[in-house]
Design an enzyme around this catalytic site. Structure first.
Site, PDB file in Angstrom:
ATOM      1  N   LYS A   1       0.835  -1.206   0.000  1.00 11.69           N
ATOM      2  CA  LYS A   1       0.000   0.000   0.000  1.00 11.69           C
ATOM      3  C   LYS A   1       0.870   1.257   0.000  1.00 11.69           C
ATOM      4  O   LYS A   1       1.728   1.431   0.865  1.00 11.69           O
ATOM      5  CB  LYS A   1      -0.901  -0.007   1.237  1.00 11.69           C
ATOM      6  CG  LYS A   1      -1.707   1.266   1.462  1.00 11.69           C
ATOM      7  CD  LYS A   1      -2.461   1.192   2.795  1.00 11.69           C
ATOM      8  CE  LYS A   1      -3.102   2.518   3.147  1.00 11.69           C
ATOM      9  NZ  LYS A   1      -3.755   2.480   4.479  1.00 11.69           N
TER      10      LYS A   1
ATOM     11  N   ASP B   1       1.733   6.135   5.722  1.00 12.68           N
ATOM     12  CA  ASP B   1       0.712   5.234   5.179  1.00 12.68           C
ATOM     13  C   ASP B   1       1.161   4.579   3.874  1.00 12.68           C
ATOM     14  O   ASP B   1       0.407   3.830   3.260  1.00 12.68           O
ATOM     15  CB  ASP B   1      -0.601   5.991   4.969  1.00 12.68           C
ATOM     16  CG  ASP B   1      -1.819   5.104   5.198  1.00 12.68           C
ATOM     17  OD1 ASP B   1      -1.664   4.020   5.776  1.00 12.68           O
ATOM     18  OD2 ASP B   1      -2.925   5.510   4.784  1.00 12.68           O
TER      19      ASP B   1
ATOM     20  N   GLU C   1      -9.360   3.849   2.321  1.00 12.76           N
ATOM     21  CA  GLU C   1      -8.865   3.991   0.945  1.00 12.76           C
ATOM     22  C   GLU C   1      -7.809   2.961   0.585  1.00 12.76           C
ATOM     23  O   GLU C   1      -7.650   2.608  -0.583  1.00 12.76           O
ATOM     24  CB  GLU C   1      -8.305   5.407   0.743  1.00 12.76           C
ATOM     25  CG  GLU C   1      -6.869   5.640   1.209  1.00 12.76           C
ATOM     26  CD  GLU C   1      -6.651   5.434   2.698  1.00 12.76           C
ATOM     27  OE1 GLU C   1      -5.551   5.002   3.069  1.00 12.76           O
ATOM     28  OE2 GLU C   1      -7.575   5.698   3.496  1.00 12.76           O
TER      29      GLU C   1
ATOM     30  N   LYS D   1      -9.842  12.701   8.871  1.00 11.34           N
ATOM     31  CA  LYS D   1      -9.349  12.233  10.160  1.00 11.34           C
ATOM     32  C   LYS D   1      -9.281  13.392  11.159  1.00 11.34           C
ATOM     33  O   LYS D   1      -9.225  14.562  10.772  1.00 11.34           O
ATOM     34  CB  LYS D   1      -7.927  11.662  10.001  1.00 11.34           C
ATOM     35  CG  LYS D   1      -7.821  10.397   9.180  1.00 11.34           C
ATOM     36  CD  LYS D   1      -6.347   9.991   9.042  1.00 11.34           C
ATOM     37  CE  LYS D   1      -6.183   8.716   8.242  1.00 11.34           C
ATOM     38  NZ  LYS D   1      -6.684   7.535   8.968  1.00 11.34           N
TER      39      LYS D   1
ATOM     40  N   ARG E   1      -7.556  -0.250   1.050  1.00 15.78           N
ATOM     41  CA  ARG E   1      -8.092  -1.474   0.451  1.00 15.78           C
ATOM     42  C   ARG E   1      -8.550  -1.245  -0.989  1.00 15.78           C
ATOM     43  O   ARG E   1      -8.583  -2.178  -1.789  1.00 15.78           O
ATOM     44  CB  ARG E   1      -9.218  -2.033   1.318  1.00 15.78           C
ATOM     45  CG  ARG E   1     -10.429  -1.164   1.466  1.00 15.78           C
ATOM     46  CD  ARG E   1     -11.300  -1.567   2.649  1.00 15.78           C
ATOM     47  NE  ARG E   1     -10.623  -1.302   3.910  1.00 15.78           N
ATOM     48  CZ  ARG E   1     -11.116  -1.638   5.104  1.00 15.78           C
ATOM     49  NH1 ARG E   1     -12.292  -2.249   5.193  1.00 15.78           N
ATOM     50  NH2 ARG E   1     -10.455  -1.354   6.208  1.00 15.78           N
TER      51      ARG E   1
ATOM     52  N   ASP F   1      -2.420  10.376   4.068  1.00 16.41           N
ATOM     53  CA  ASP F   1      -3.823  10.013   4.225  1.00 16.41           C
ATOM     54  C   ASP F   1      -4.522  10.994   5.158  1.00 16.41           C
ATOM     55  O   ASP F   1      -4.380  10.921   6.376  1.00 16.41           O
ATOM     56  CB  ASP F   1      -3.942   8.587   4.777  1.00 16.41           C
ATOM     57  CG  ASP F   1      -5.380   8.135   4.881  1.00 16.41           C
ATOM     58  OD1 ASP F   1      -6.246   8.761   4.231  1.00 16.41           O
ATOM     59  OD2 ASP F   1      -5.643   7.158   5.605  1.00 16.41           O
TER      60      ASP F   1
ATOM     61  N   ASP G   1     -11.994   7.067   4.199  1.00 21.09           N
ATOM     62  CA  ASP G   1     -10.775   6.791   4.949  1.00 21.09           C
ATOM     63  C   ASP G   1     -10.400   5.314   4.898  1.00 21.09           C
ATOM     64  O   ASP G   1      -9.340   4.924   5.398  1.00 21.09           O
ATOM     65  CB  ASP G   1     -10.935   7.253   6.405  1.00 21.09           C
ATOM     66  CG  ASP G   1      -9.610   7.317   7.138  1.00 21.09           C
ATOM     67  OD1 ASP G   1      -8.568   7.439   6.478  1.00 21.09           O
ATOM     68  OD2 ASP G   1      -9.612   7.235   8.385  1.00 21.09           O
TER      69      ASP G   1
END
Length: 523
Positions: A285, A308, A369, A297, A371, A290, A367
């Site tokens: 990933k 991230d 995102e 967030k 996956r 993020d 959030d």
């Protein structure tokens, strides 16, 4: 910005006579026994490798260390000026914990001890390690651990300070490891391997620690591609137009909210000789930052979301190590990259996204995102053809809640999850297999699409498992797969410990390399 490098070599000279700035020895804690030395802090036992140093101190070394507060606890570092007793001006005792019964210390104990000692000796240009190394079949693993620990403990990110820092000492430049025979081919091979693997871990840490404004998706893709080409890997980079035309709906959706467009980097290692016919895919990933997108967030701690992309950093770095080690198995790395930002062009809760494999996903939380971009990359890996798929990501806060900040969660094909656990235990990157229950999948049924991104009722129960259940939808039946959630282990926000410095850890680079070598050897 890159970290400074540490060089590693072997030496078989008497440690007491080495012309170095410091000599590191191991100390065990011990409660009873004729060789224990009592002091204010308890009892101590010198580890193997310290014999000539102890002789030079006329048997007073343990008593002196005890007076300085040494207990032999794991990772404890005590410094002692030698005042000419041995050639090195400084003896450094690093704690190894209780002496193992009839065995050398565990490799991870040695790895952490070497890391702690080298980190504590920042400012010393040349350091020697005389730690206990067995003379049996366990010798290569012990030497590998010491070498990796030294190189990783000596890591420090260059940073961005504009003024000299008087208290900031340079990492150790040269580390010598005392061994019985410095010319031994097996020992030299272990040092070469440790240099390649630890170098990859350090590169991964550099990428994670880089400020997010300097490593947006196009820049991250270029950095990985440049390093990969230099290592001899085949490189393919898809830009935003190619991703849109290719049907990568997940990557495109997440990336469309940022002015820095998304990328997909594909790296391939093809061995020159014969192989066992197995193919390995690594997926990581790469969310370079993020914010949570529209589902934004909280501000507290959001700055750590520069990490991230730790999964992609680990996969890219592992591919560099693989190119150096040249295992006899074909390996392909897939690094989907995007920046998850809120804007007028962001994807929204309620959107339905068509993924690379044709499945349609209802977005409930922007959030979630990671996956989305991973689903596309995993589907691409399966379309290209592979036997094993290992994916790693800082995917869910549920991993930290369930397993803490050191142990990764693993989901997927049970046999492959167990293989990941064994590899992680071997290299000191622990992982724990978790289930993918049917009721978790049922909770992700969507009224309008094939699957919802998260639980349809926004229930966070089994949050880590929801991520694994979602990703399973993008792996074809014939492919064995494992999802490694490193939300905790991928980034260390606390004080340095062992061979972990603050910031990116490089987890699970060493696990991925170990798995690839295992597939090459055993299919």
């Amino acid at each position: 910005m890159t970290s400074s490098s540490t060089t590693l070599s072997l030496v078989d000279t008497d440690p007491a006579e080495l012309a170095v700035d410091a000599i590191v020895i191991g100390v065990h804690s011990q409660t009873t026994g004729p060789d224990a030395t009592s002091g204010p802090a308890g009892t101590l036992l010198l580890a193997d490798g310290a014999e000539s140093i102890a002789a030079a101190f006329d048997g007073k070394l343990t008593a002196t260390l005890a007076l300085l507060g040494a207990t032999g606890g794991p990772g404890e570092v005590i410094k002692l000026a030698t005042l000419g007793t041995v050639t090195a001006p400084l003896v450094v005792a690093v704690g190894l914990g209780p002496e193992p019964t009839g065995a050398a210390p565990a490799p991870e104990t040695l790895r952490r001890a070497a890391g702690a000692a080298v980190r504590a000796l920042a400012g010393a240009p040349r350091v020697a390690l005389s730690l206990p190394l067995p003379d049996d079949a366990d010798a290569p693993a012990a030497l590998r651990a010491v070498a990796e620990g030294a190189l990783l403990g000596g890591y420090r990110f260059a940073g961005y300070k504009t003024k000299p820092q008087p208290s900031r000492r340079e990492p150790v430049a040269e580390v010598l490891i005392a061994v019985p025979d410095a010319a031994d081919a097996t020992a030299r091979a272990e040092v070469d391997r440790a240099t390649a693997v630890a170098g990859a871990v350090r590169t991964s840490r550099d990428w994670v620690n880089t400020a997010p404004n300097e490593l947006r998706p196009p820049a991250f893709a270029e950095a990985v591609a440049t390093a990969a080409r230099a290592a001899g890997l085949d490189v393919e980079v898809l830009d935003e137009e190619q991703l849109r035309a290719g049907g990568y709906g997940g990557i495109t959706a997440v990336g469309q909210g940022s002015e820095a467009p998304p990328r997909l980097v594909k790296l391939t290692w093809t061995p020159a000789g014969e192989t066992n016919g197995k193919r390995v895919a690594l997926v990581g990933k790469g969310i370079t930052f993020d914010t949570g997108g529209i589902s934004i967030k909280p501000a507290q701690g959001m700055w750590e979301m520069k990490s991230d992309m730790a999964g992609a950093a680990a996969v890219g770095a592992a591919m560099l190590a693989i190119a150096a080690l040249k295992p006899s198995v074909t390996v392909t790395g897939y690094l989907p990259m995007a920046e998850n930002m809120p804007s007028g062009t962001s994807y929204r809760p309620g959107d339905v996204v068509t993924m690379f494999n044709g499945k349609r996903v209802e977005v409930l939380n922007t959030d979630a995102e990671g996956r989305m971009i991973l689903g596309d990359a995993m589907a691409r890996a399966c379309a290209d053809g592979t036997d094993y798929l290992f994916e790693t990501s800082t995917l869910t806060g549920g991993q930290v809640i369930a397993l803490g900040k050191r142990i990764a969660g693993v989901m997927g094909t049970p046999e492959l999850c167990e293989r990941v656990k064994v590899a992680g235990d071997t290299v000191g990157e622990p992982a724990w297999p978790m289930p993918l229950p049917d009721d978790v999948r049922k909770g992700m049924d969507s009224d309008v699409a094939d699957i919802s991104q998260v639980n349809a009722g926004m229930d966070r129960a089994g949050h880590m498992l929801q991520g694994g259940v979602f990703l399973r939808e993008f792996v074809t039946d014939e492919v064995a797969w494992a999802h490694i959630d490193i939300a905790g282990p991928g980034y260390h926000s606390g004080e340095p410990t062992g061979y972990w410095t603050k910031g990116g850890t490089g987890v699970p680079v060493r696990t991925l390399v170990q798995l690839v070598e295992d597939v090459a050897a055993n299919g």
